[in-house]
Design a protein around this motif. Structure first.
Motif, PDB file in Angstrom:
ATOM      1  N   LEU A 121      18.548  42.076  19.950  1.00  0.00           N
ATOM      2  CA  LEU A 121      20.109  41.521  19.722  1.00  0.00           C
ATOM      3  C   LEU A 121      20.443  42.239  18.451  1.00  0.00           C
ATOM      4  O   LEU A 121      21.639  42.583  18.419  1.00  0.00           O
ATOM      5  CB  LEU A 121      19.817  40.058  19.440  1.00  0.00           C
ATOM      6  N   TYR A 157      21.653  45.731  19.864  1.00  0.00           N
ATOM      7  CA  TYR A 157      22.964  45.660  20.703  1.00  0.00           C
ATOM      8  C   TYR A 157      24.071  45.323  20.008  1.00  0.00           C
ATOM      9  O   TYR A 157      25.092  46.087  19.916  1.00  0.00           O
ATOM     10  CB  TYR A 157      22.616  44.572  21.818  1.00  0.00           C
ATOM     11  N   MET A 158      24.089  44.377  19.189  1.00  0.00           N
ATOM     12  CA  MET A 158      25.129  43.934  18.275  1.00  0.00           C
ATOM     13  C   MET A 158      25.797  45.144  17.293  1.00  0.00           C
ATOM     14  O   MET A 158      26.879  45.335  17.258  1.00  0.00           O
ATOM     15  CB  MET A 158      24.939  42.638  17.506  1.00  0.00           C
ATOM     16  N   THR A 159      24.662  45.603  16.506  1.00  0.00           N
ATOM     17  CA  THR A 159      25.224  46.758  15.708  1.00  0.00           C
ATOM     18  C   THR A 159      25.661  47.934  16.541  1.00  0.00           C
ATOM     19  O   THR A 159      26.768  48.576  15.935  1.00  0.00           O
ATOM     20  CB  THR A 159      24.123  47.117  14.617  1.00  0.00           C
ATOM     21  N   PHE A 193      29.398  46.377  18.067  1.00  0.00           N
ATOM     22  CA  PHE A 193      30.196  45.695  17.175  1.00  0.00           C
ATOM     23  C   PHE A 193      30.322  46.037  15.835  1.00  0.00           C
ATOM     24  O   PHE A 193      31.287  45.908  15.185  1.00  0.00           O
ATOM     25  CB  PHE A 193      30.194  44.179  17.169  1.00  0.00           C
ATOM     26  N   PHE A 202      30.283  41.003  13.358  1.00  0.00           N
ATOM     27  CA  PHE A 202      29.665  39.829  14.122  1.00  0.00           C
ATOM     28  C   PHE A 202      28.867  38.918  13.082  1.00  0.00           C
ATOM     29  O   PHE A 202      28.676  39.075  12.131  1.00  0.00           O
ATOM     30  CB  PHE A 202      28.575  40.045  15.186  1.00  0.00           C
ATOM     31  N   PHE A 226      25.577  36.327  12.807  1.00  0.00           N
ATOM     32  CA  PHE A 226      24.286  36.191  13.457  1.00  0.00           C
ATOM     33  C   PHE A 226      23.837  34.733  13.003  1.00  0.00           C
ATOM     34  O   PHE A 226      23.746  34.216  11.998  1.00  0.00           O
ATOM     35  CB  PHE A 226      23.206  37.242  12.943  1.00  0.00           C
ATOM     36  N   ALA A 250      26.132  35.853  17.560  1.00  0.00           N
ATOM     37  CA  ALA A 250      24.758  36.384  18.187  1.00  0.00           C
ATOM     38  C   ALA A 250      23.754  35.410  17.918  1.00  0.00           C
ATOM     39  O   ALA A 250      23.771  35.113  16.644  1.00  0.00           O
ATOM     40  CB  ALA A 250      24.658  37.775  17.818  1.00  0.00           C
ATOM     41  N   HIS A 264      30.681  34.634  23.200  1.00  0.00           N
ATOM     42  CA  HIS A 264      29.363  34.789  22.324  1.00  0.00           C
ATOM     43  C   HIS A 264      28.139  35.254  22.984  1.00  0.00           C
ATOM     44  O   HIS A 264      28.092  35.325  24.153  1.00  0.00           O
ATOM     45  CB  HIS A 264      29.130  33.353  21.597  1.00  0.00           C
ATOM     46  N   PHE A 265      27.233  35.870  21.991  1.00  0.00           N
ATOM     47  CA  PHE A 265      26.022  36.450  22.879  1.00  0.00           C
ATOM     48  C   PHE A 265      24.685  35.650  22.454  1.00  0.00           C
ATOM     49  O   PHE A 265      24.627  34.920  21.274  1.00  0.00           O
ATOM     50  CB  PHE A 265      25.859  37.987  22.197  1.00  0.00           C
ATOM     51  N   ARG A 319      26.086  37.174  27.796  1.00  0.00           N
ATOM     52  CA  ARG A 319      27.349  36.969  26.971  1.00  0.00           C
ATOM     53  C   ARG A 319      27.940  35.925  27.627  1.00  0.00           C
ATOM     54  O   ARG A 319      28.143  35.967  29.127  1.00  0.00           O
ATOM     55  CB  ARG A 319      28.072  38.255  26.895  1.00  0.00           C
TER      56      ARG A 319
END
Lengths: 206, 385
Positions: B130, B133-135, B138, B200, B202, B230, B250-251, B344
């Motif tokens: 996670l 992926y997010m960094t 986003f 994002f 967390f 996330a 949202h993830f 997502r």
């Protein structure tokens, strides 16, 4: 202080990271107690070498030793790596939590204790605390040594100041200024100039 | 003479309290699996008999009821627990009586009990993926928010550690709220998020509070398409509770989503709905509870007995075709090889799977979650339909 706390917590994480790359030597008879210990160390991600009986020389690049510490072990002839100023952390595995064994553990210079038979939980905490305190003590010892040297030098400087002030009839501050000028001229430290003055006075008047 | 005595097994999930939605799904997944096992002739002709108590989300109740199941109902195996505090309460009991707990929930790692089988994700099977992926998609300016207990603390520690190693990575805030927080408690935080404008959010908010957070986030006008939340735990059940209007965009990182497009998964979901209706939303914890019950049954068939010493060797190393893919119990650490996925939420309240990987072995004592440990497994992102 807050800043120091923050670096402290980072360094604990650093210890965890180091732990996963650490090479550990285990001196313990190969029995169930030993395999419980080694299995948990391997779950944590440590690399282990297990030997019995204990060897005088540690395997190359050992970062930490865990050894069976019992009455027989403490009577056995000295193992060169088992000493109070060991360059790596030593963890004793004891079967009896009594004063005799615990006194032996502290005298030998253990940084941590595991009580046999070990449980999977508790081993990680013992490792982290032993390594943490090992490094703390090393850092403090080095700082202490530096401070002792500084204190010694400060004593010599003030003695030299007094000698110089008396001999020349000047103030202590002026005496210090003079010593510093001499130090700069001769490209040595003020401490060395001070030591020379104290030494010369001893030679001349005693 | 064949033994035809039924085999009692403990089912210890709360059907009331702050975490009831997910724990109910875990309880029903267990009953569902038990029904399937019994319909197929039980275990060598012996029927599985679930003994279920409701510990109401209270740790002491988990401990007392685990003890009661073992002493009075004579169970050798317990399926149960969601929050870490409840697992910690049950472990001394199963260790004392030499019984086995199957724990189907993602948790913070750093644990091993010889009397527990962990079938939910360890941090190296959900957090690392996670964070990466997010960094990458986003950015690394992150706002952390969680419930006030050990799982959020440790998950946030891992996330903070990860983002600080990404160039430009920054932790903008780290906030904790009680498990019974209401939307009113989340509003000032949502406002603060808006003001700080992270890449994002967390979230390690769990249970009923999850809906409150997402609701407040939507109410304050945050756009999930631009600044998503996330999570490691927000699943189909919570998405259904809050409604897809709020949940969409949202993830979540988890080994299982209902949207896995295999025939086995879709058939299983249909069968579950036929038996239990639409009230329970299958999710990652439901799937873990479901496969661990089947895995137990397979092991017991091989062992012929469910006492700890006889059963355990047949569980360790065992592989099983789960809905998420092939899973396996790691014999060294009792955790499970799982299949990390990033989902997502779409406009139907389901998760579009945007990244997935081959099986990742559990490493519950991993401290530094670097990319290299898992990125090689990541597959190209599928097109979202």
């Amino acid at each position: 202080m807050a800043n120091k706390g923050a670096t402290g917590s980072r360094s604990t994480l650093e210890l965890f990271r180091q732990l996963r790359q650490s090479r550990m030597t285990i001196f313990h008879p190969r029995d169930e107690k030993c395999s419980t210990l080694i299995q948990q160390l391997e779950r944590i991600g440590c690399q282990t070498v297990s030997l019995w009986p204990p060897t005088a020389e540690l395997p190359e690049k050992t970062d930490l030793v865990i050894f069976l510490l019992n009455a027989e072990a403490s009577n056995r002839k000295k193992l060169p790596w088992l000493m109070p100023d060991s360059p790596i952390p030593l963890i004793g595995m004891i079967e009896y939590e009594n004063p005799t064994i615990l006194d032996t553990a502290t005298t030998l210079g253990c940084h941590g204790i595991l009580v046999s038979p070990t449980q999977p939980h508790g081993i990680l905490s013992t490792l982290i605390m032993a390594i943490h305190h090992f490094h703390e003590v090393r850092t403090l010892q080095k700082r202490n040594q530096r401070l002792e040297q500084k204190l010694q030098a400060a004593n010599e400087i003030s003695a030299a100041q007094a000698i110089l002030a008396r001999a020349r009839g000047i103030s202590a501050i002026a005496a210090y200024k003079l010593m510093r000028e001499q130090a700069m001229l001769k490209r040595v430290t003020v401490e060395e100039i001070a030591r020379a003055i104290v030494h010369a006075e001893g030679t001349l008047f005693n | 003479m064949a033994n035809t005595d039924p085999i009692s097994v403990g089912v210890l999930f709360s059907t009331s309290g702050a975490t009831a939605t997910i724990e109910r799904s875990q309880a029903f997944a267990t009953f569902f699996a038990i029904n399937e096992i019994n319909a197929a002739g039980g275990i060598c002709g012996r029927e599985l008999l679930p003994v279920h108590y409701n510990p109401q989300g209270i740790s002491q109740q988990y401990q007392a009821l685990a003890e009661r199941m073992i002493r009075e109902d004579k169970v050798n195996v317990i399926f149960g627990c969601y929050m870490s505090s409840t697992r910690k309460a049950v472990i001394p009991v199963v260790e004392k009586w030499r019984k086995l707990l199957f724990y189907p929930t993602p948790y913070e790692g750093f644990e091993f009990s010889p009397h527990v089988i962990y079938t939910g994700a360890a941090p190296n099977q959900n957090s690392a993926q996670l964070a990466d992926y997010m960094t990458r998609h986003f950015g690394a300016r992150v706002y952390l928010i969680g419930c006030d207990y050990i799982y959020p603390y440790e998950s946030n520690r891992i996330m903070s550690d990860f983002i600080l190693e990404v160039p430009g990575g920054k932790k903008l805030a780290e906030r904790y709220l009680p498990l019974d927080a209401t939307e009113k408690d989340f509003l000032p935080i949502a406002r603060d998020i808006k003001a700080k404008s992270p890449d994002f959010v967390f979230s390690t908010v769990v249970g009923k509070a999850t809906r409150m957070l997402y609701q407040a986030y939507a109410d304050i006008g945050m756009d999930a398409m631009k600044t998503p939340i996330a999570s490691l735990t927000t699943c189909e059940a919570e998405a259904a509770e809050m409604g897809s209007r709020i949940a969409a965009g949202h993830f979540t990182s988890a080994p299982y989503f209902q949207s896995i497009q295999t025939a086995e998964n879709q058939a299983c979901l249909r069968k579950f709905r036929e038996q239990y209706g639409d009230e329970i939303e299958p999710n990652m914890c439901w799937e873990a509870a479901y496969f661990q019950t089947h895995l137990f049954a397979e092991a017991m068939r091989a062992a012929g007995d469910d006492t700890y010493d006889v059963l355990l060797p047949h569980i360790l190393g065992r592989e099983h075709q789960a809905l998420q893919g092939r899973v396996a119990i790691n014999p060294a650490n009792h955790h499970t090889l799982l299949h990390p996925r990033i989902g997502r939420v779409n406009h139907h309240g389901q998760f579009d799977i945007v990244a997935e990987s081959a099986g990742v072995s559990p490493d519950p004592y991993l401290v530094t979650h670097t990319n290299e440990t898992w990125r090689q497994f990541m597959m190209p992102e599928p097109q979202i339909g």
